[in-house]
Design a protein around this motif. Structure first.
Motif, PDB file in Angstrom:
ATOM      1  N   LEU A 103      50.674  39.406  40.524  1.00 17.93           N
ATOM      2  CA  LEU A 103      49.903  39.117  41.983  1.00 17.93           C
ATOM      3  C   LEU A 103      48.878  40.203  42.304  1.00 17.93           C
ATOM      4  O   LEU A 103      47.809  39.817  42.445  1.00 17.93           O
ATOM      5  N   VAL A 104      48.956  41.342  41.815  1.00 22.09           N
ATOM      6  CA  VAL A 104      47.734  42.446  41.856  1.00 22.09           C
ATOM      7  C   VAL A 104      46.553  41.753  41.092  1.00 22.09           C
ATOM      8  O   VAL A 104      45.464  41.841  41.448  1.00 22.09           O
ATOM      9  N   ALA A 105      46.710  41.203  39.937  1.00 18.36           N
ATOM     10  CA  ALA A 105      45.607  40.687  38.937  1.00 18.36           C
ATOM     11  C   ALA A 105      45.033  39.537  39.551  1.00 18.36           C
ATOM     12  O   ALA A 105      43.691  39.449  39.702  1.00 18.36           O
ATOM     13  N   GLU A 106      45.898  38.513  40.155  1.00 19.63           N
ATOM     14  CA  GLU A 106      45.436  37.375  40.749  1.00 19.63           C
ATOM     15  C   GLU A 106      44.686  37.829  41.964  1.00 19.63           C
ATOM     16  O   GLU A 106      43.720  37.128  42.098  1.00 19.63           O
ATOM     17  N   MET A 107      45.249  38.857  42.745  1.00 15.87           N
ATOM     18  CA  MET A 107      44.316  39.246  43.991  1.00 15.87           C
ATOM     19  C   MET A 107      43.066  39.874  43.684  1.00 15.87           C
ATOM     20  O   MET A 107      41.923  39.774  44.500  1.00 15.87           O
ATOM     21  N   ARG A 108      43.157  40.740  42.519  1.00 12.10           N
ATOM     22  CA  ARG A 108      41.803  41.138  42.165  1.00 12.10           C
ATOM     23  C   ARG A 108      40.720  40.095  41.695  1.00 12.10           C
ATOM     24  O   ARG A 108      39.611  40.411  41.990  1.00 12.10           O
ATOM     25  N   GLU A 109      41.372  39.249  41.041  1.00 15.86           N
ATOM     26  CA  GLU A 109      40.560  38.044  40.629  1.00 15.86           C
ATOM     27  C   GLU A 109      39.877  37.286  41.718  1.00 15.86           C
ATOM     28  O   GLU A 109      38.679  36.979  41.784  1.00 15.86           O
ATOM     29  N   GLY A 111      39.422  38.526  44.809  1.00 18.85           N
ATOM     30  CA  GLY A 111      38.614  39.378  45.518  1.00 18.85           C
ATOM     31  C   GLY A 111      37.500  39.458  44.903  1.00 18.85           C
ATOM     32  O   GLY A 111      36.227  39.326  45.498  1.00 18.85           O
ATOM     33  N   GLN A 112      37.515  39.382  43.353  1.00 19.80           N
ATOM     34  CA  GLN A 112      36.317  39.429  42.698  1.00 19.80           C
ATOM     35  C   GLN A 112      35.378  37.989  42.859  1.00 19.80           C
ATOM     36  O   GLN A 112      34.067  38.105  43.015  1.00 19.80           O
ATOM     37  N   ILE A 118      30.273  35.855  47.952  1.00 20.97           N
ATOM     38  CA  ILE A 118      29.600  36.612  49.315  1.00 20.97           C
ATOM     39  C   ILE A 118      28.359  36.998  48.740  1.00 20.97           C
ATOM     40  O   ILE A 118      27.214  37.152  49.348  1.00 20.97           O
ATOM     41  N   VAL A 119      28.143  37.678  47.533  1.00 21.79           N
ATOM     42  CA  VAL A 119      27.145  38.335  47.064  1.00 21.79           C
ATOM     43  C   VAL A 119      26.071  37.188  46.864  1.00 21.79           C
ATOM     44  O   VAL A 119      24.802  37.202  47.121  1.00 21.79           O
ATOM     45  N   ALA A 120      26.427  36.041  46.528  1.00 28.98           N
ATOM     46  CA  ALA A 120      25.479  34.911  46.060  1.00 28.98           C
ATOM     47  C   ALA A 120      25.009  34.377  47.193  1.00 28.98           C
ATOM     48  O   ALA A 120      23.749  33.817  47.457  1.00 28.98           O
ATOM     49  N   ALA A 121      25.991  34.104  48.306  1.00 25.98           N
ATOM     50  CA  ALA A 121      25.415  33.528  49.460  1.00 25.98           C
ATOM     51  C   ALA A 121      24.408  34.762  50.381  1.00 25.98           C
ATOM     52  O   ALA A 121      23.441  34.227  50.794  1.00 25.98           O
TER      53      ALA A 121
END
Length: 185
Positions: A103-109, A111-112, A118-121
């Protein structure tokens, strides 16, 4: 004196160790009557009580052995269940850790991905704002430059196509100089 003589005479006849025959017969008769009464009435009751007591003691010992065996079996069963419960708890804990890590890995992905979108937008918005600002700035600079040139020259520069070409050429030269100085640094 007669009594004393009589006692002395009887003392010779009578042995204190040997009782008289009638006393022996009466004593034996009373002994057998008491023995028979005890044998018929009291002895069976005593034997029954002793038998019951022996059965109670032996039965109690057997019941104690059976109870001890049952207790030992229950103890082994509880130990086995406790070991199984500990194993199950360890398995559940490990499974929860694995799920938590996933779950932590999935949430990190996630979030990434969100950060990248967001950066691209943001970059796209900045680029759009930059183009819009550049276009507005070109128009304002062109307008100001043509007004300034009209005042300096003293005549009106009303030709819009010509004015736009001059301004674009001037701004392109400025941008080239700015890019050259940024590349040199």
């Amino acid at each position: 004196m007669n009594i004393a003589a009589q006692l002395a005479e009887e003392g010779e006849k009578m042995n204190p160790l040997l009782p008289a025959w009638p006393e022996i017969i009466i004593g034996l008769l009373c002994f057998f009557i008491v023995f028979g009464f005890l044998g018929k009435k009291l002895l069976p009751s005593i034997e029954n009580v002793l038998k019951e007591r022996r059965d109670a003691i032996e039965g109690g010992m057997e019941r104690a052995e059976v109870a001890q065996a049952e207790a030992q079996a229950l103890l082994e069963q509880y130990r086995a269940e406790l070991a199984e419960a500990r194993h199950e708890a360890a398995r559940i804990t490990e499974h929860a850790r694995e799920q938590g890590a996933a779950l932590v890995a999935e949430m990190r992905e996630e979030g990434q991905r969100q950060r990248e979108s967001i950066v691209a937008a943001g970059h796209a918005q900045i680029e759009a704002d930059k183009k819009q600002a550049t276009a507005a700035l070109r128009q304002d600079v062109g307008s100001l430059a043509s007004q300034l040139a009209s005042r300096i020259v003293g005549e009106s520069l009303e030709d819009h196509a010509r004015q736009s070409g001059v301004i674009d050429r001037f701004l392109d030269e400025l941008e080239a100089k700015a890019a050259a100085s940024a590349g040199a640094k």
